[in-house]
Design an enzyme around this catalytic site. Structure first.
Site, short mmCIF file in Angstrom:
data_model
loop_
_atom_site.label_atom_id
_atom_site.label_comp_id
_atom_site.label_asym_id
_atom_site.label_seq_id
_atom_site.Cartn_x
_atom_site.Cartn_y
_atom_site.Cartn_z
N GLY A 172 0.70 -0.64 -0.13
CA GLY A 172 -0.09 -0.19 -0.18
C GLY A 172 1.20 1.11 0.13
N GLY A 173 0.16 2.43 -0.14
CA GLY A 173 0.80 3.58 0.71
C GLY A 173 2.67 3.34 1.61
N GLY A 407 25.20 13.04 -27.87
CA GLY A 407 24.67 13.78 -26.77
C GLY A 407 25.20 13.13 -25.36
CB ALA A 408 25.83 9.94 -25.28
C1 HXC Z 1 -4.01 -4.50 11.81
C2 HXC Z 1 -2.81 -5.90 11.33
C3 HXC Z 1 -2.76 -5.72 9.63
C4 HXC Z 1 -2.88 -4.16 9.76
C5 HXC Z 1 -1.82 -7.85 9.59
N1 HXC Z 1 -2.50 -7.51 10.69
N2 HXC Z 1 -1.74 -6.48 8.48
N3 HXC Z 1 -3.58 -5.60 12.28
N4 HXC Z 1 -3.76 -3.70 10.22
N5 HXC Z 1 -2.93 -4.08 8.22
C6 HXC Z 1 -2.96 -8.11 12.26
C7 HXC Z 1 -2.79 -9.44 11.76
O1 HXC Z 1 -4.32 -9.40 11.93
C8 HXC Z 1 -2.78 -10.86 12.85
O2 HXC Z 1 -2.69 -10.26 13.91
C9 HXC Z 1 -1.02 -10.63 12.18
O3 HXC Z 1 -0.77 -9.21 11.84
C10 HXC Z 1 0.06 -11.45 11.54
O4 HXC Z 1 -0.84 -11.02 10.31
P1 HXC Z 1 -1.39 -12.52 10.06
O5 HXC Z 1 -2.00 -12.39 8.67
O6 HXC Z 1 -1.13 -13.55 10.78
O7 HXC Z 1 0.08 -12.58 9.32
P2 HXC Z 1 0.90 -12.87 7.27
O8 HXC Z 1 0.04 -14.33 7.01
O9 HXC Z 1 1.92 -13.62 7.49
O10 HXC Z 1 0.35 -11.96 6.69
C11 HXC Z 1 0.57 -10.99 6.60
C12 HXC Z 1 0.01 -9.72 5.99
C13 HXC Z 1 -1.53 -9.76 6.48
C14 HXC Z 1 0.02 -10.37 4.58
C15 HXC Z 1 0.87 -8.33 6.08
O11 HXC Z 1 -1.25 -9.48 7.70
C16 HXC Z 1 -2.30 -8.71 5.92
O12 HXC Z 1 -2.43 -9.06 4.60
N6 HXC Z 1 -2.26 -7.86 6.19
C17 HXC Z 1 -3.09 -6.43 5.85
C18 HXC Z 1 -2.53 -5.56 4.55
C19 HXC Z 1 -3.65 -4.74 3.95
O13 HXC Z 1 -4.14 -5.01 3.50
N7 HXC Z 1 -2.73 -3.58 4.92
C20 HXC Z 1 -3.44 -2.44 4.70
C21 HXC Z 1 -2.59 -1.88 3.70
S1 HXC Z 1 -3.41 -0.37 2.84
P3 HXC Z 1 -2.67 -11.11 15.81
O14 HXC Z 1 -3.09 -11.07 16.95
O15 HXC Z 1 -3.95 -12.43 14.68
O16 HXC Z 1 -0.81 -11.55 15.24
C22 HXC Z 1 -2.17 0.95 3.57
C23 HXC Z 1 -2.47 2.04 3.47
C24 HXC Z 1 -0.94 2.89 4.21
O17 HXC Z 1 -1.10 0.70 4.01
C25 HXC Z 1 -1.43 4.28 3.11
C26 HXC Z 1 -0.59 5.59 3.42
C27 HXC Z 1 -0.36 6.25 2.47
#
Ligand code: HXC
Length: 518
Positions: A172-173, A407-408
């Site tokens: 993501g971001g 140019g290079a």
């Molecule tokens: C809160 C999160 C989290 C999140 C993971 N966890 N991502 N909690 N917010 N974004 C937590 C899970 O609930 C879990 O908690 C623990 O972290 C480990 O995650 P798992 O899924 O068990 O691990 P894994 O199987 O290794 O997978 C990792 C992962 C997956 C691929 C990162 O967790 C995932 O897809 N997370 C969501 C990613 C996502 O969409 N993020 C938002 C992106 S958008 P427990 O308590 O069970 O241990 C973004 C916008 C930013 O970030 C913008 C900036 C400008």
């Protein structure tokens, strides 16, 4: 036990709890994935006993979705200060064992705090990323946290070196913080970076792709250029970050540390006198030249797998840190294209921002022609490199080894871009273009009028052209190069040039900021 002793015991207890904030099961899960924890990474990165942790007891402030029931210490990031090789650095390492290292507002405050401290102290910032992205339960607060970090990255840019290690997911971001820093290192098979993951890609475009194919270390190191380094494993990644730092100054007001060497400044390299093949279309390996001229043959390459027609990286010459930029005749004949221009421009700008002199080795037949390049804006991308060299005020020493066409030639740190000391080997060919192309343009009518003698006309005019331009003496006669040097003497001639330029002071006209062709 006195009250004071009791309080100290509680502190020790709290500290112990903070060190395993996510719990042993999650630490084990991290290890099972072949990953280290945030604290293990910092232990490898920093000099033993040097780590001073900050904000160990900070907890999140979120109450949504049951978050108020658990307040792990540290809130998913370990931050602080330490030393690497005795030099101060500020660090943060996201702790995947706490909420997947996801970014909360509190976590961003911790990260921004060490970045503020780094700017104030004039020391590099190293961020080790391993995070599930914005903490979903926090909504807009988490997004605001990212915004704060990005702004800090921008303000720190060009002030202190910023290095991002990607040791897990970065999606993501969140990817924009590493993209705003100076160098990004990824670890093969356990880290990935993308704006939208495979599931979203499939639903929007129908394309099926694995995380590794979409944003793994190899992909970003070789195809997109987002990663400067792709390490085989975390240990190698951390060693690479340490080595990188050894070439850099602490901040934009300082010089890089001098590295003592037993390699004599006056060492000649006889092999360089025979490295250029007789056939101008035959390649040779530019790495061979670089290793011959730098201290101890030690060259630390950046962006090795990306745009391999140009080589960039750090070395020491006479003990001083230098940035080397060199065309690679072995790859696409060393031609400049979009990616090579982008890669070298970024490197040149980094060196200029951090007072690292530039040594440029030129053997370039020109820019790559074709619709792909033109449609991809080779004009604007080539201009980036031109701009980067032209605005750079660090010492610039250039050696033209063979071809420097059109140019290079101008782009590769020529005299008119305020190149300080420009040398050429006797094999240099500094011209508008190569002999064949020139004859085809200048004598097209004669060749068409007398096809029976086309090859004689070509040969005669080519010889005339080569006599005039396929050498460095036209450029030397006109003062466009300072001297024609024997290849074997390149090391000490470049080092002497760098010594002469040590006190260089050059300015650019006052402006708010430049308008680099982005
Ligand atoms: C809160 C999160 C989290 C999140 C993971 N966890 N991502 N909690 N917010 N974004 C937590 C899970 O609930 C879990 O908690 C623990 O972290 C480990 O995650 P798992 O899924 O068990 O691990 P894994 O199987 O290794 O997978 C990792 C992962 C997956 C691929 C990162 O967790 C995932 O897809 N997370 C969501 C990613 C996502 O969409 N993020 C938002 C992106 S958008 P427990 O308590 O069970 O241990 C973004 C916008 C930013 O970030 C913008 C900036 C400008």
């Amino acid at each position: 036990m006195s009250i004071q002793e009791e309080q100290i015991a509680k502190l020790v207890e709290r500290r112990a709890a903070a060190k395993v904030a996510g719990g042993q099961a999650r630490i084990d899960a991290q290890h099972e994935k072949g990953k280290l924890t945030a604290r293990e990474r910092l232990a490898l990165l920093l000099d033993e006993g040097s780590f001073e942790e900050f904000d160990m007891f900070v907890t999140h402030r979120c109450t949504n979705f049951g978050m108020d029931k658990s307040h792990p210490y540290g809130d998913g990031v370990v931050t602080g200060r330490g030393t690497i090789g005795g030099r101060t650095v500020f660090v943060y390492a996201q702790d995947f064992t706490v909420s997947g290292g996801s970014l909360s507002k509190t976590m961003s405050e911790k990260i921004c705090k060490v970045m503020d401290m780094a700017i104030a102290a004039g020391a590099p910032v190293i961020g080790l990323n391993d995070s599930g992205g914005a903490r979903i339960q926090e909504g807009i607060d988490a997004l605001a946290g990212y915004g704060d970090i990005f702004e800090h990255n921008i303000l720190a840019s060009g002030v202190v070196p910023q290095i991002s290690g990607i040791f897990g997911p970065c999606a993501g971001g969140a990817v924009y913080s590493p993209a705003l820093t100076d160098f990004t290192l990824m670890v093969k098979n356990t880290s990935y970076m993308f704006l939208t993951g495979p599931a979203v890609v499939k639903s929007v475009t129908g394309e099926e792709v694995t995380p590794e194919e979409l944003g793994g270390a190899s992909v970003h190191a070789s195809k997109s250029g987002v990663a400067d380094f792709a390490a085989e494993n975390e240990q190698e990644g951390i060693e690479t970050i340490k080595k990188l730092l050894s070439y850099l100054p602490q901040n934009n007001m300082e010089l890089s540390p001098v590295r003592e060497t037993a390699d004599p400044v006056g060492r000649v390299s006889d092999s360089l006198n025979s490295i250029i093949p007789d056939n101008p279309n035959k390649a040779y390996d530019m790495y061979g030249v670089i290793r011959e001229i730098v201290d101890d043959g030690d060259f630390f390459e950046v962006h090795r797998e990306f745009a391999r027609n140009i080589i960039v990286g750090f070395a020491h010459m006479g003990g001083r840190s230098v940035g080397i930029v060199a065309n690679q005749p072995q790859m696409l004949a060393g031609v400049l294209d979009i990616n090579a221009s982008r890669k070298a421009a970024r490197f040149v700008r980094f060196c200029d921002a951090f007072n690292i002199p530039l040594v440029t080795l030129v053997d370039v037949p020109g820019f790559l022609p074709g619709t792909q390049q033109e449609y991809g804006a080779v004009i604007q991308n080539g201009a980036k490199l031109l701009y980067a060299y032209g605005e750079a005020t660090v010492p610039k020493v250039t050696v033209t080894l063979r071809k420097a066409y059109g140019g290079a030639h101008i782009v590769m740190s020529c005299k008119q871009l305020r190149g300080d000391i420009n040398y050429a080997w006797p094999t240099a060919q500094i011209a508008v273009m190569g002999a064949d192309g020139a004859v085809d343009v200048l004598y097209a009518k004669d060749i068409k009028a007398d096809p029976a003698h086309a090859s004689e006309i070509r040969a005669e005019k080519k010889a005339e052209y080569e006599e005039l331009f396929n050498n460095p003496y036209q450029a030397a006669q006109k003062g466009y190069i300072e001297d024609v040097i024997e290849p074997r003497n390149t090391r000490f001639r470049v080092i002497r040039a760098l010594c002469a330029l040590e006190g260089k002071k050059q300015t650019i006209p006052a402006k708010k900021h430049d308008n680099l062709p982005l």
